[in-house]
Design a protein around this motif. Structure first.
Motif, PDB file in Angstrom:
ATOM      1  N   LEU A 121       5.827 -24.060  -5.701  1.00  0.00           N
ATOM      2  CA  LEU A 121       7.184 -23.566  -5.901  1.00  0.00           C
ATOM      3  C   LEU A 121       8.205 -24.476  -5.234  1.00  0.00           C
ATOM      4  CD1 LEU A 121       6.566 -19.777  -5.267  1.00  0.00           C
ATOM      5  CD2 LEU A 121       7.089 -20.858  -7.445  1.00  0.00           C
ATOM      6  N   TYR A 171       6.719 -20.359 -13.405  1.00  0.00           N
ATOM      7  CA  TYR A 171       6.538 -19.400 -12.325  1.00  0.00           C
ATOM      8  C   TYR A 171       7.890 -19.243 -11.640  1.00  0.00           C
ATOM      9  CZ  TYR A 171       1.648 -20.869 -12.922  1.00  0.00           C
ATOM     10  OH  TYR A 171       0.418 -21.175 -13.429  1.00  0.00           O
ATOM     11  N   GLN A 211      10.159 -16.713  -8.746  1.00  0.00           N
ATOM     12  CA  GLN A 211      10.267 -15.584  -7.831  1.00  0.00           C
ATOM     13  C   GLN A 211      11.720 -15.462  -7.401  1.00  0.00           C
ATOM     14  OE1 GLN A 211       7.882 -16.730  -4.375  1.00  0.00           O
ATOM     15  NE2 GLN A 211       9.769 -17.099  -3.241  1.00  0.00           N
ATOM     16  N   GLN A 270      -1.857 -16.949  -8.984  1.00  0.00           N
ATOM     17  CA  GLN A 270      -1.528 -16.724  -7.580  1.00  0.00           C
ATOM     18  C   GLN A 270      -1.901 -17.946  -6.745  1.00  0.00           C
ATOM     19  OE1 GLN A 270      -2.782 -12.909  -5.889  1.00  0.00           O
ATOM     20  NE2 GLN A 270      -2.867 -12.060  -7.956  1.00  0.00           N
ATOM     21  N   THR A 317       0.679 -20.859  -7.151  1.00  0.00           N
ATOM     22  CA  THR A 317       1.961 -20.661  -6.469  1.00  0.00           C
ATOM     23  C   THR A 317       1.838 -20.341  -4.991  1.00  0.00           C
ATOM     24  OG1 THR A 317       1.911 -18.331  -7.058  1.00  0.00           O
ATOM     25  CG2 THR A 317       3.079 -19.810  -8.549  1.00  0.00           C
ATOM     26  N   TRP A 335       1.188 -17.272  -4.029  1.00  0.00           N
ATOM     27  CA  TRP A 335       1.583 -15.872  -3.891  1.00  0.00           C
ATOM     28  C   TRP A 335       0.393 -15.043  -3.432  1.00  0.00           C
ATOM     29  CZ3 TRP A 335       4.075 -15.812  -9.395  1.00  0.00           C
ATOM     30  CH2 TRP A 335       5.357 -16.384  -9.343  1.00  0.00           C
ATOM     31  N   ARG A 336       0.646 -14.078  -2.550  1.00  0.00           N
ATOM     32  CA  ARG A 336      -0.362 -13.127  -2.097  1.00  0.00           C
ATOM     33  C   ARG A 336       0.223 -11.728  -2.257  1.00  0.00           C
ATOM     34  NH1 ARG A 336      -2.799 -17.015  -2.601  1.00  0.00           N
ATOM     35  NH2 ARG A 336      -3.661 -18.410  -1.070  1.00  0.00           N
ATOM     36  N   PHE A 337      -0.446 -10.904  -3.022  1.00  0.00           N
ATOM     37  CA  PHE A 337       0.034  -9.547  -3.277  1.00  0.00           C
ATOM     38  C   PHE A 337      -0.802  -8.528  -2.515  1.00  0.00           C
ATOM     39  CE2 PHE A 337       1.012 -11.901  -7.308  1.00  0.00           C
ATOM     40  CZ  PHE A 337       2.381 -12.018  -7.071  1.00  0.00           C
ATOM     41  N   TRP A 346       3.699  -2.204  -4.747  1.00  0.00           N
ATOM     42  CA  TRP A 346       3.532  -3.149  -5.834  1.00  0.00           C
ATOM     43  C   TRP A 346       3.451  -2.428  -7.177  1.00  0.00           C
ATOM     44  CZ3 TRP A 346       4.089  -8.005  -4.260  1.00  0.00           C
ATOM     45  CH2 TRP A 346       3.815  -8.309  -2.933  1.00  0.00           C
ATOM     46  N   ASN A 391       7.737  -6.029  -6.015  1.00  0.00           N
ATOM     47  CA  ASN A 391       7.501  -5.410  -4.721  1.00  0.00           C
ATOM     48  C   ASN A 391       8.755  -4.623  -4.361  1.00  0.00           C
ATOM     49  OD1 ASN A 391       7.071  -4.662  -2.085  1.00  0.00           O
ATOM     50  ND2 ASN A 391       6.527  -6.701  -1.359  1.00  0.00           N
ATOM     51  N   TYR A 429       8.261 -11.282  -9.073  1.00  0.00           N
ATOM     52  CA  TYR A 429       7.425 -12.448  -9.336  1.00  0.00           C
ATOM     53  C   TYR A 429       7.124 -12.464 -10.832  1.00  0.00           C
ATOM     54  CZ  TYR A 429       6.726 -11.887  -4.326  1.00  0.00           C
ATOM     55  OH  TYR A 429       6.931 -11.739  -2.970  1.00  0.00           O
TER      56      TYR A 429
END
Length: 194
Positions: free
Chosen positions: A71, A109, A111, A145, A148, A150-152, A158, A177, A187
């Motif tokens: 990103l 992607y 965010q 994920q 990028t 990203w951690r969800f 969520w 989120n 996201y």
């Protein structure tokens, strides 16, 4: 046989002879000649140096942009937002994006954090609503994920959805989120098949 050439007169008989050039006049003439030469050579040379530096800097910026492997902070271009149908709302902050292209699929992607009204505007711009969001549904794949970072898995409420469209229109995977309902974090992975 050689023909002799006529001689040119050094001065017209009607003109009075010129006085010899004095030192101050000669120095002024030489300085003016030197200034003209410097301007004729120096200005174009300076322009070339400046132009070359700007061109090199532009190339470095483009190389940096296209060699990014994650990103990048900032807004995607208007063309990217239109092509991938990702209408980032105003106001939005913490905006970052990344684009990948290959012969099979192109992905954008994105965010951003926005307001509650901004989330509604974004979802409406995509063609869905809040009712379409499914609680605890992480629709962005593990592969995306990883691309990028990203951690969800952290704290948050969520929810997600997949907005499937017929090719060549893009399909969007969206995760929201709403841990802070006033400022939800969004996201999006929008992919299109060329």
């Amino acid at each position: 046989m050689t023909a002799s050439l006529p001689r040119q007169a050094t001065a017209s008989p009607d003109e009075p002879p010129r006085p010899p050039e004095d030192r101050r006049h000669r120095n002024r003439r030489r300085a003016l000649t030197l200034l003209i030469i410097v301007l004729l050579i120096g200005v174009p040379a300076g322009y070339l140096v400046i132009s070359a530096n700007q061109s090199r800097d532009s190339g470095k910026d483009k190389e940096e942009k296209y060699s990014a492997t994650g990103l990048s902070e900032g807004w995607p271009s208007k063309v990217q937002r239109r092509l991938y149908q990702v209408p980032v709302p105003h106001p939005a902050d913490q905006v970052a994006y990344y684009e990948t292209n290959n012969w099979r699929t192109s992905r954008l992607y994105v965010q951003f954090r926005t307001t509650s009204a901004g989330l509604d505007a974004f979802l409406a711009g995509v063609g869905v609503g809040r009712d379409d969001l499914v609680a605890d549904d992480i629709t962005i794949s593990a592969r995306d994920q990883k691309v990028t970072g990203w951690r969800f898995t952290g704290p948050g409420s969520w929810s997600g959805l997949v907005h499937q469209q017929k090719d060549p229109a893009p399909t969007q995977d969206i995760v929201v989120n709403t841990a802070d309902p006033n400022y939800p974090m969004v996201y999006v992975v929008s992919r299109t098949v060329p």
